[in-house]
Design a protein around this motif. Structure first.
Motif, PDB file in Angstrom:
ATOM      1  N   TRP A  78     -12.615   8.817  -4.542  1.00 47.11           N
ATOM      2  CA  TRP A  78     -11.594   7.791  -4.307  1.00 47.11           C
ATOM      3  C   TRP A  78     -10.413   7.941  -5.268  1.00 47.11           C
ATOM      4  O   TRP A  78      -9.288   7.537  -4.942  1.00 47.11           O
ATOM      5  CB  TRP A  78     -12.202   6.398  -4.382  1.00 47.11           C
ATOM      6  N   SER A  85      -2.852  10.019  -1.353  1.00 43.98           N
ATOM      7  CA  SER A  85      -2.073   9.007  -0.634  1.00 43.98           C
ATOM      8  C   SER A  85      -0.669   8.902  -1.210  1.00 43.98           C
ATOM      9  O   SER A  85       0.320   8.813  -0.474  1.00 43.98           O
ATOM     10  CB  SER A  85      -2.777   7.645  -0.713  1.00 43.98           C
ATOM     11  N   ILE A 118      -1.626   3.425   4.224  1.00 43.80           N
ATOM     12  CA  ILE A 118      -2.249   2.261   3.580  1.00 43.80           C
ATOM     13  C   ILE A 118      -3.397   1.740   4.442  1.00 43.80           C
ATOM     14  O   ILE A 118      -4.497   1.455   3.948  1.00 43.80           O
ATOM     15  CB  ILE A 118      -1.204   1.150   3.357  1.00 43.80           C
ATOM     16  N   CYS A 121      -6.610   3.793   4.177  1.00 42.45           N
ATOM     17  CA  CYS A 121      -7.431   3.537   2.989  1.00 42.45           C
ATOM     18  C   CYS A 121      -8.326   2.318   3.195  1.00 42.45           C
ATOM     19  O   CYS A 121      -9.528   2.350   2.889  1.00 42.45           O
ATOM     20  CB  CYS A 121      -6.536   3.343   1.767  1.00 42.45           C
ATOM     21  N   TYR A 122      -7.747   1.237   3.722  1.00 37.42           N
ATOM     22  CA  TYR A 122      -8.555   0.042   3.995  1.00 37.42           C
ATOM     23  C   TYR A 122      -9.617   0.332   5.062  1.00 37.42           C
ATOM     24  O   TYR A 122     -10.773  -0.103   4.937  1.00 37.42           O
ATOM     25  CB  TYR A 122      -7.664  -1.108   4.455  1.00 37.42           C
ATOM     26  N   GLY A 125     -12.574   2.333   3.603  1.00 35.49           N
ATOM     27  CA  GLY A 125     -13.452   1.511   2.777  1.00 35.49           C
ATOM     28  C   GLY A 125     -14.334   0.587   3.599  1.00 35.49           C
ATOM     29  O   GLY A 125     -15.531   0.445   3.339  1.00 35.49           O
ATOM     30  N   THR A 272     -11.959  -1.675  -2.062  1.00 32.10           N
ATOM     31  CA  THR A 272     -10.945  -2.659  -1.682  1.00 32.10           C
ATOM     32  C   THR A 272      -9.885  -2.795  -2.763  1.00 32.10           C
ATOM     33  O   THR A 272      -8.682  -2.850  -2.477  1.00 32.10           O
ATOM     34  CB  THR A 272     -11.601  -4.024  -1.414  1.00 32.10           C
ATOM     35  N   SER A 275      -7.773   0.339  -2.709  1.00 32.16           N
ATOM     36  CA  SER A 275      -6.864   0.306  -1.557  1.00 32.16           C
ATOM     37  C   SER A 275      -5.714  -0.657  -1.798  1.00 32.16           C
ATOM     38  O   SER A 275      -4.577  -0.390  -1.396  1.00 32.16           O
ATOM     39  CB  SER A 275      -7.637  -0.104  -0.294  1.00 32.16           C
ATOM     40  N   ARG A 276      -6.000  -1.774  -2.451  1.00 32.75           N
ATOM     41  CA  ARG A 276      -4.938  -2.740  -2.757  1.00 32.75           C
ATOM     42  C   ARG A 276      -3.930  -2.132  -3.734  1.00 32.75           C
ATOM     43  O   ARG A 276      -2.720  -2.347  -3.612  1.00 32.75           O
ATOM     44  CB  ARG A 276      -5.553  -4.013  -3.335  1.00 32.75           C
ATOM     45  N   GLU A 279      -1.806   0.232  -1.769  1.00 31.87           N
ATOM     46  CA  GLU A 279      -0.822  -0.523  -0.999  1.00 31.87           C
ATOM     47  C   GLU A 279       0.344  -0.949  -1.876  1.00 31.87           C
ATOM     48  O   GLU A 279       1.519  -0.838  -1.462  1.00 31.87           O
ATOM     49  CB  GLU A 279      -1.486  -1.749  -0.374  1.00 31.87           C
TER      50      GLU A 279
END
Length: 305
Positions: A78, A85, A118, A121-122, A125, A272, A275-276, A279
């Motif tokens: 990750w 990303s 983005i 990625c979410y 997960g 999460t 990913s946030r 973002e």
């Protein structure tokens, strides 16, 4: 992922509360039988559980190391997803010169690609945790793209396919040259490789026989321990046996949780949260000031998901 602070004892010992209760009752029964009926023959040499405990400690240490390796590999993957990303978005935003083309169309294209990354990625997960990969993606990508992804069992794979289609379209339009298209495709390939590595960890079960044999050996060790301590401590051996059993049980539970880093538990890889953060970074690259809010969960401050 568990944090360094505020881990409540309720969470720690809540994992083994039933086992500890059984050990306490079992040990208390042994002490009562020994004292009431004066059963001297119940005692066994202390060296017997000591030898077993030494061997068991080595096995538990080895198993814990193997479980942590799986967790750390997931976290490393990750970390690579974060880097790729950012690289993908930077390449999309910098390779295309909007001054030479229709600025509005180019801007829409670049924004669509970055927002879809983005969403990827979410989606990855959520899919790894066994949840609906499409949940919440409509705030990042169009309904048409969500409907396209719904046709696939693997939602992140569908989003990567849309990436590839858009890159092919950009090449035909002349927005990208062949070298730039190949560079972007290589970044997509690395993202696809990272997804495959996560799926390998998720779908590869930790050897069941190895876990089962250690569990049986540990239970046998705990069963013998009261008989070895009865002559030395009497009733005091109840909390002593409970403390020793708790140490072994907690190490075993730790290994069990770490060996599955995508199991939707507090010990998970914090996908999460990662990913946030992705973002936030990617939206700032788009000059989008609607950044994700930092989640402050006062009830569960000892871990992040």
């Amino acid at each position: 992922m568990l944090l360094k602070k505020n881990i409540p004892l309720k969470y720690i010992f809540g994992k083994i509360k039933y086992e500890i209760a059984l050990v306490a009752i079992y040990t208390l029964v042994i002490v009562i039988l020994h004292d009431r009926f004066n059963l001297k023959h119940m005692a066994i040499p202390l060296s017997v559980p000591m030898i077993m405990g030494t061997v068991l400690s080595l096995l538990l240490a080895f198993r814990s190391n193997q479980a942590y390796d799986r967790w750390w590999e997931a976290r490393t993957i990750w970390g690579a997803i974060v880097n790729d990303s950012r690289s993908f978005s930077r390449q999309v935003l910098s390779f295309i010169d909007d001054a030479a083309y229709d600025s509005e169309e180019i801007n829409h294209f670049r924004e669509r690609m970055v927002r879809r990354q983005i969403a990827w990625c979410y989606a990855l997960g959520q899919s790894l945790r066994g949840l609906d990969g499409k949940d919440g993606l409509d705030r990042l990508i169009s309904k048409r793209e969500v409907a396209h992804a719904a046709k696939y069992a693997n939602v992140p794979m569908a989003l990567l396919e849309l990436h590839a289609r858009d890159l092919k379209y950009a090449l035909k339009q002349g927005w990208l040259n062949e070298f730039q298209q190949v560079t972007l495709d290589q970044t997509l390939s690395r993202l696809c490789d990272a997804m495959g590595k996560c799926e390998r960890i998720k779908n590869t079960v930790f050897p069941a026989t190895y876990s089962l044999y250690i569990h049986f050996a540990m239970n046998f060790f705990i069963l013998l321990l009261p008989f070895a301590l009865i002559e030395y401590f009497g009733l005091i051996e109840v909390p002593l046996v409970v403390a020793i059993a708790a140490a072994f049980l907690l190490i075993e539970k730790m290994a069990i949780h770490l060996q599955d880093p995508f199991d939707n538990k507090p010990t998970d890889t914090p996908m999460t949260t990662i990913s946030r953060n992705i973002e936030r970074d990617l939206k700032q690259m788009l000059n989008d000031h609607h950044l994700p809010e930092t989640v402050a969960n006062t009830d569960h401050q000892f871990y992040v998901m």
